[in-house]
Design a protein around this motif. Structure first.
Motif, mmCIF file in Angstrom:
data_model
loop_
_atom_site.group_PDB
_atom_site.id
_atom_site.type_symbol
_atom_site.label_atom_id
_atom_site.label_comp_id
_atom_site.label_asym_id
_atom_site.label_seq_id
_atom_site.Cartn_x
_atom_site.Cartn_y
_atom_site.Cartn_z
ATOM 1 N N LEU A 146 7.867 46.955 55.291
ATOM 2 C CA LEU A 146 8.559 46.760 56.561
ATOM 3 C C LEU A 146 8.722 48.077 57.312
ATOM 4 O O LEU A 146 8.560 48.133 58.542
ATOM 5 C CB LEU A 146 9.933 46.128 56.311
ATOM 6 C CG LEU A 146 9.915 44.681 55.802
ATOM 7 C CD1 LEU A 146 11.295 44.275 55.303
ATOM 8 C CD2 LEU A 146 9.449 43.729 56.905
ATOM 9 N N TYR A 147 9.027 49.142 56.575
ATOM 10 C CA TYR A 147 9.182 50.456 57.220
ATOM 11 C C TYR A 147 7.865 50.916 57.832
ATOM 12 O O TYR A 147 7.831 51.390 58.977
ATOM 13 C CB TYR A 147 9.682 51.483 56.198
ATOM 14 C CG TYR A 147 9.833 52.868 56.781
ATOM 15 C CD1 TYR A 147 10.986 53.215 57.487
ATOM 16 C CD2 TYR A 147 8.832 53.820 56.646
ATOM 17 C CE1 TYR A 147 11.131 54.477 58.040
ATOM 18 C CE2 TYR A 147 8.966 55.085 57.198
ATOM 19 C CZ TYR A 147 10.112 55.412 57.896
ATOM 20 O OH TYR A 147 10.249 56.652 58.455
ATOM 21 N N GLU A 148 6.772 50.771 57.067
ATOM 22 C CA GLU A 148 5.467 51.169 57.594
ATOM 23 C C GLU A 148 5.101 50.346 58.830
ATOM 24 O O GLU A 148 4.541 50.869 59.802
ATOM 25 C CB GLU A 148 4.393 51.017 56.517
ATOM 26 C CG GLU A 148 4.529 51.979 55.343
ATOM 27 C CD GLU A 148 4.452 53.432 55.773
ATOM 28 O OE1 GLU A 148 3.683 53.749 56.699
ATOM 29 O OE2 GLU A 148 5.169 54.267 55.182
ATOM 30 N N GLN A 149 5.410 49.054 58.797
ATOM 31 C CA GLN A 149 5.123 48.203 59.954
ATOM 32 C C GLN A 149 5.952 48.656 61.156
ATOM 33 O O GLN A 149 5.461 48.635 62.305
ATOM 34 C CB GLN A 149 5.405 46.738 59.626
ATOM 35 C CG GLN A 149 4.871 45.778 60.692
ATOM 36 C CD GLN A 149 5.176 44.319 60.388
ATOM 37 O OE1 GLN A 149 6.044 44.015 59.570
ATOM 38 N NE2 GLN A 149 4.457 43.416 61.033
ATOM 39 N N ALA A 150 7.170 49.072 60.926
ATOM 40 C CA ALA A 150 8.016 49.571 62.016
ATOM 41 C C ALA A 150 7.409 50.814 62.659
ATOM 42 O O ALA A 150 7.418 50.971 63.885
ATOM 43 C CB ALA A 150 9.416 49.882 61.490
ATOM 44 N N MET A 151 6.858 51.718 61.828
ATOM 45 C CA MET A 151 6.248 52.932 62.365
ATOM 46 C C MET A 151 5.016 52.614 63.209
ATOM 47 O O MET A 151 4.739 53.281 64.208
ATOM 48 C CB MET A 151 5.878 53.875 61.216
ATOM 49 C CG MET A 151 7.061 54.403 60.404
ATOM 50 S SD MET A 151 8.278 55.335 61.390
ATOM 51 C CE MET A 151 9.496 54.052 61.748
ATOM 52 N N VAL A 152 4.280 51.586 62.811
ATOM 53 C CA VAL A 152 3.108 51.169 63.595
ATOM 54 C C VAL A 152 3.560 50.473 64.881
ATOM 55 O O VAL A 152 2.943 50.655 65.942
ATOM 56 C CB VAL A 152 2.190 50.246 62.767
ATOM 57 C CG1 VAL A 152 1.040 49.719 63.622
ATOM 58 C CG2 VAL A 152 1.634 51.000 61.560
ATOM 59 N N ALA A 153 4.639 49.704 64.819
ATOM 60 C CA ALA A 153 5.171 49.058 66.019
ATOM 61 C C ALA A 153 5.513 50.102 67.080
ATOM 62 O O ALA A 153 5.298 49.879 68.286
ATOM 63 C CB ALA A 153 6.414 48.230 65.665
ATOM 64 N N GLU A 154 6.021 51.243 66.641
ATOM 65 C CA GLU A 154 6.337 52.323 67.582
ATOM 66 C C GLU A 154 5.065 52.801 68.289
ATOM 67 O O GLU A 154 5.071 53.044 69.506
ATOM 68 C CB GLU A 154 6.996 53.487 66.846
ATOM 69 C CG GLU A 154 7.370 54.648 67.761
ATOM 70 C CD GLU A 154 7.894 55.838 66.992
ATOM 71 O OE1 GLU A 154 8.639 56.638 67.598
ATOM 72 O OE2 GLU A 154 7.551 55.994 65.807
ATOM 73 N N LYS A 155 3.983 52.938 67.546
ATOM 74 C CA LYS A 155 2.715 53.375 68.146
ATOM 75 C C LYS A 155 2.218 52.377 69.186
ATOM 76 O O LYS A 155 1.542 52.747 70.149
ATOM 77 C CB LYS A 155 1.652 53.556 67.065
ATOM 78 C CG LYS A 155 1.943 54.665 66.064
ATOM 79 C CD LYS A 155 1.875 56.021 66.728
ATOM 80 C CE LYS A 155 2.054 57.141 65.710
ATOM 81 N NZ LYS A 155 2.033 58.482 66.354
ATOM 82 N N ALA A 181 14.886 57.146 61.430
ATOM 83 C CA ALA A 181 13.867 56.674 62.380
ATOM 84 C C ALA A 181 14.499 55.868 63.508
ATOM 85 O O ALA A 181 14.152 56.040 64.684
ATOM 86 C CB ALA A 181 12.820 55.834 61.649
ATOM 87 N N LEU A 182 15.438 55.005 63.167
ATOM 88 C CA LEU A 182 16.082 54.186 64.191
ATOM 89 C C LEU A 182 16.957 55.057 65.091
ATOM 90 O O LEU A 182 16.921 54.924 66.330
ATOM 91 C CB LEU A 182 16.914 53.082 63.536
ATOM 92 C CG LEU A 182 17.629 52.118 64.483
ATOM 93 C CD1 LEU A 182 16.654 51.498 65.483
ATOM 94 C CD2 LEU A 182 18.338 51.022 63.682
ATOM 95 N N ASP A 203 16.812 67.917 62.330
ATOM 96 C CA ASP A 203 16.177 68.037 63.646
ATOM 97 C C ASP A 203 16.569 66.851 64.539
ATOM 98 O O ASP A 203 16.837 67.018 65.723
ATOM 99 C CB ASP A 203 14.664 68.084 63.473
ATOM 100 C CG ASP A 203 13.938 68.176 64.811
ATOM 101 O OD1 ASP A 203 14.043 69.224 65.460
ATOM 102 O OD2 ASP A 203 13.269 67.202 65.195
ATOM 103 N N SER A 204 16.593 65.660 63.951
ATOM 104 C CA SER A 204 16.985 64.475 64.723
ATOM 105 C C SER A 204 18.420 64.613 65.236
ATOM 106 O O SER A 204 18.721 64.289 66.391
ATOM 107 C CB SER A 204 16.901 63.215 63.866
ATOM 108 O OG SER A 204 15.576 62.958 63.470
ATOM 109 N N LEU A 205 19.299 65.119 64.396
ATOM 110 C CA LEU A 205 20.701 65.285 64.805
ATOM 111 C C LEU A 205 20.785 66.306 65.934
ATOM 112 O O LEU A 205 21.546 66.121 66.895
ATOM 113 C CB LEU A 205 21.549 65.713 63.611
ATOM 114 C CG LEU A 205 23.066 65.703 63.832
ATOM 115 C CD1 LEU A 205 23.561 64.323 64.207
ATOM 116 C CD2 LEU A 205 23.783 66.208 62.588
ATOM 117 N N GLY A 206 19.986 67.374 65.848
ATOM 118 C CA GLY A 206 19.979 68.373 66.929
ATOM 119 C C GLY A 206 19.519 67.753 68.226
ATOM 120 O O GLY A 206 20.097 68.019 69.294
#
Length: 292
Positions: free
Chosen positions: A219-228, A255-256, A289-292
């Motif tokens: 599911l996580y990998e699919q989410a990363m592809v959905a972003e693309k 990621a979210l 980095d995300s928090l920054g």
């Protein structure tokens, strides 16, 4: 070190001594690597190989870290040194104490060589030297690594535009059990992602998520592809499912949260998601980095 930050100063103080034992330095390397502090880990490994140039195992770790940082020349040189030492002095190639202690030394050494060949093949592939990559892969005869080897072959084909042939190689691999079937799906999706065939990758991962219900990694990998694919609603739904299944998944929280912040949406919620990710994985540089 994870629970008591002052512990690291104690370790560093000891390692500054000329008589510091390499075994403890290698333990420190493993902690640094786990925290993704690769440059610092390389510095420690370079100290080990200078002190014990005939010990093979540190060269394997050094090569892996250099390649992780895209230092192809240094990484390949370290791996070639490892292979030379491992073949001339098999006893010097065994991992440090505590690694795979229930296996025999010969098996450990063989696995190290297979790992080195795979990394050299991947590095050659990334340089576009497909012939050299195939030469390294041809050395691997371990049936337990067949999926990994064929996935690399498929990746080489895909990089040459032969995506259909690449997918066929993976699909024809035998499945001994459900874990093999899942690994094949992940491998096929990986090849498609490398070829930037995002829609195909999304569909492959989606079929895997249906077959292996509630598999957080798929599911996580699919989410990363959905972003693309710029399907941000799909991405959010998938990441929320991952978090529901595995509340301790730092990558899904990050990621979210990053996705929301990057689009300047629901910033208070984004901050809380990233803060939670950092609680789950303290010191992670990507989450920081995300928090920054």
């Amino acid at each position: 070190m994870r629970d008591k930050p002052r512990a690291e100063a104690t370790v560093q103080g000891y390692l500054r001594q000329p008589s510091a034992e390499s075994a403890l330095r290698m333990s420190y390397v493993r902690v640094l690597t786990g925290a993704q502090r690769y440059a610092e880990a390389i510095t420690q490994l370079e100290t080990v190989v200078l002190a014990q140039p005939d010990l093979a195992a540190p060269f394997l770790s050094l090569g892996a870290l250099h390649l992780e940082l895209k230092h192809a020349k240094e990484g390949e040189a370290a791996l070639l040194k490892y292979l030379d030492l491992a073949q001339r002095k098999p006893e010097a190639a065994a991992p440090a104490a505590g690694d795979d202690e229930d296996d025999n030394a010969a098996g450990r050494t063989d696995r190290g060589q297979v790992q080195a060949w795979l990394m050299l093949a991947q590095s050659a592939e990334q340089r576009g030297d497909f012939k050299a990559a195939e030469t390294w892969l041809a050395k691997i005869e371990d049936p337990q690594r067949a999926l990994e080897v064929q996935t690399r072959r498929a990746s080489i084909l895909a990089r040459q535009g032969r995506v259909a042939q690449a997918r066929d190689i993976i699909r024809k691999l035998p499945e001994r059990d459900e874990s093999d079937a899942r690994a094949k799906l992940m491998s096929e999706a990986s090849v498609l992602r490398e070829a930037k065939r995002w829609k195909d990758a999304f569909e492959v991962l989606g079929s895997g998520a249906k077959r292996f219900n509630d598999d957080a990694d798929l599911l996580y990998e699919q989410a990363m592809v959905a972003e693309k694919l710029d399907r941000m609603d799909n991405m959010e739904q998938l990441l929320r499912r991952v978090i529901a299944i595995k509340p301790d998944n730092a990558h899904a929280h990050n990621a979210l949260g990053y996705s929301l912040a990057d689009r300047k949406q629901r910033l208070p919620e984004a901050r809380e998601l990233v803060k939670r990710a950092l609680e789950l994985s303290p010191g992670d540089p990507f989450i920081t980095d995300s928090l920054g």
